[in-house]
Scaffold this motif. Sequence first.
Motif, PDB file in Angstrom:
ATOM      1  N   SER A 244       7.115  -0.324  -4.318  1.00 62.31           N
ATOM      2  CA  SER A 244       6.267  -0.511  -3.132  1.00 62.31           C
ATOM      3  C   SER A 244       6.929  -1.408  -2.089  1.00 62.31           C
ATOM      4  O   SER A 244       6.356  -1.658  -1.034  1.00 62.31           O
TER       5      SER A 244
ATOM      6  N   GLY B  85       0.672  -2.895  -0.753  1.00 59.06           N
ATOM      7  CA  GLY B  85      -0.053  -1.613  -0.691  1.00 59.06           C
ATOM      8  C   GLY B  85      -0.311  -0.937  -2.031  1.00 59.06           C
ATOM      9  O   GLY B  85      -0.793   0.198  -2.062  1.00 59.06           O
ATOM     10  N   VAL B  86       0.028  -1.614  -3.148  1.00 62.43           N
ATOM     11  CA  VAL B  86      -0.198  -0.992  -4.464  1.00 62.43           C
ATOM     12  C   VAL B  86      -1.701  -0.873  -4.707  1.00 62.43           C
ATOM     13  O   VAL B  86      -2.458  -1.813  -4.468  1.00 62.43           O
ATOM     14  N   GLN B  87      -2.122   0.315  -5.140  1.00 61.16           N
ATOM     15  CA  GLN B  87      -3.550   0.561  -5.433  1.00 61.16           C
ATOM     16  C   GLN B  87      -3.775   0.460  -6.939  1.00 61.16           C
ATOM     17  O   GLN B  87      -3.002   1.026  -7.714  1.00 61.16           O
TER      18      GLN B  87
ATOM     19  N   THR C 130       4.650  11.628   2.140  1.00 61.74           N
ATOM     20  CA  THR C 130       4.625  10.349   1.432  1.00 61.74           C
ATOM     21  C   THR C 130       4.645  10.677  -0.049  1.00 61.74           C
ATOM     22  O   THR C 130       3.712  11.298  -0.563  1.00 61.74           O
TER      23      THR C 130
ATOM     24  N   LEU D 151       6.529   4.566  -0.150  1.00 58.59           N
ATOM     25  CA  LEU D 151       5.905   5.379  -1.204  1.00 58.59           C
ATOM     26  C   LEU D 151       4.460   4.943  -1.401  1.00 58.59           C
ATOM     27  O   LEU D 151       4.115   3.789  -1.167  1.00 58.59           O
ATOM     28  N   ARG D 152       3.651   5.859  -1.897  1.00 61.55           N
ATOM     29  CA  ARG D 152       2.315   5.456  -2.311  1.00 61.55           C
ATOM     30  C   ARG D 152       2.379   5.159  -3.817  1.00 61.55           C
ATOM     31  O   ARG D 152       2.809   5.988  -4.621  1.00 61.55           O
ATOM     32  N   VAL D 153       1.971   3.960  -4.178  1.00 60.33           N
ATOM     33  CA  VAL D 153       2.075   3.549  -5.584  1.00 60.33           C
ATOM     34  C   VAL D 153       0.680   3.250  -6.131  1.00 60.33           C
ATOM     35  O   VAL D 153      -0.017   2.374  -5.612  1.00 60.33           O
ATOM     36  N   ASP D 154       0.281   3.992  -7.149  1.00 61.32           N
ATOM     37  CA  ASP D 154      -1.019   3.779  -7.801  1.00 61.32           C
ATOM     38  C   ASP D 154      -0.782   3.348  -9.242  1.00 61.32           C
ATOM     39  O   ASP D 154       0.006   3.977  -9.954  1.00 61.32           O
TER      40      ASP D 154
ATOM     41  N   ARG E  75       4.162  10.288  -3.869  1.00 64.23           N
ATOM     42  CA  ARG E  75       3.102   9.578  -4.583  1.00 64.23           C
ATOM     43  C   ARG E  75       3.554   9.273  -6.016  1.00 64.23           C
ATOM     44  O   ARG E  75       3.925  10.173  -6.769  1.00 64.23           O
TER      45      ARG E  75
END
Length: 405
Positions: free
Chosen positions: A23, A126-128, A3, A28-31, A5
């Motif tokens: 996202s 899912g955005v952090q 995944t 993808l992991r989106v922070d 980041r």
Amino acid sequence: MTTWRIAIVGGGPAGLMAAEVLSAGSGLRVDIYDAMPSVGRKFLMAGKGGMNITHSEPLADFVGRYCARAGQVASWLDTFGPQALRDWIHGLGIATFVGSSGRGVPTEMKAAPLLRAWLHRLRGQGVQFHVRHRWLGWHDGQLRFDTPTGELAVAADAVLLAVGGGSWAKLGSDGAWVPVLREAGVAVEALKPANCGFDVDWSPYFCERHAGQAVKPVVATVGKHTRQGEFNITDSGIEGGLIYALAADLRDALARDGRAALHLDLAPGRDLERLTADLARPRGRDSLANHLRRRAGIEGVKAALLRELCAPEALASPSALAAAIKGLPLPVTATRPLDEAISTAGGVSFDALDPGLMLRGIPGVFCAGEMLDWEAPTGGYLLTACFASGQVAARGILAWLQDRI
Ligand SMILES: Cc1cc2nc3c(=O)[nH]c(=O)nc-3n(C[C@H](O)[C@H](O)[C@H](O)COP(=O)(O)OP(=O)(O)OC[C@H]3O[C@@H](n4cnc5c(N)ncnc54)[C@H](O)[C@@H]3O)c2cc1C
């Protein structure tokens, strides 16, 4: 399967827009990391005075507002232009209308409902969010953040910097990133105030009586640019829509020549010859104030400006007085400080970026929004370009990651 980041630094319109694209179903992991206790603070402030989010004028005129950077911004607007922005707002359940000046405005004239709906959607994707995380730079290829629990190192496969310009620092964007990027070898043009007020050497007499008053309607000229509108007298000088529209010319003239002046037509629509003839009519026992009001329609703060800025001989001569009314030079001495400006000129040089807004010298690090070296007048052009550049950078990130598979 890996995944990827993505770390987005800055939760303003540019960073949030990139987060949305990244996202949306890409896995993808989106922070998002932001220095402030909440994101979108300048966006909310932009909404306070009746937010102008875009403009309905023809695209060619729209693009022309970005002056020297029109070429670069045009390519962003090809990706996400004013109509796409309006459609996107409607997709969030927010209605817009086009005001009489052509500006596109959310019907509620506020940013808060839009931001609320948007953040809800981003969380759903899912955005952090990591607030109170101030980016400090890099160490060993990792991002360094100052957080309430100490310094944090973050590794990311791609980074988007969307940390804004250098004005209204209390809302989060303070330009502290400039030395960090320069140290990393990135070309950054000095940050300068845009859409800003100017200092004027008012006499204490004028200032005491007229600070806070609006001068309207007037036509103002700086160099080749002329605009009609109104502006306000302040304790230290001048500000307001008309001044912001001519601010880049005034600022650049100050920097180039060490002095600059706004040329005011205090009687728009009145012809110089006719005005001269009217003012030459016998004054009798009339005071100058009455004569100006009766013969030229000039009174109040406009008359005070003439007294403040004209030599006594000019006030006594009908032709010199008429000439002053039609072209009164108002010298400015300095721009107001960057922190007070509506927006920032200067920033990351376009030479340092590829078309996907990746820093050529730091592969995998992208930039978007007001931190790039462009400027535009108020009226929706700033936000539109921030949103559009967020889209372009997000697509640049997706393409870059794709190439790495
Ligand atoms: C009073 C006012 C009125 C305005 N009105 C309008 C208008 O009507 N129409 C219009 O088009 N534009 C308007 N603007 C301009 C518009 O708001 C900005 O151009 C836009 O918000 C810039 O977006 P951005 O995402 O690039 O940066 P910002 O919105 O500035 O967001 C940057 C984010 O990065 C964060 N950040 C900064 N440094 C760090 C760091 N080191 N670490 C972590 N986070 C960091 C900040 O906290 C902030 O949340 C107005 C601006 C002001 C001040």
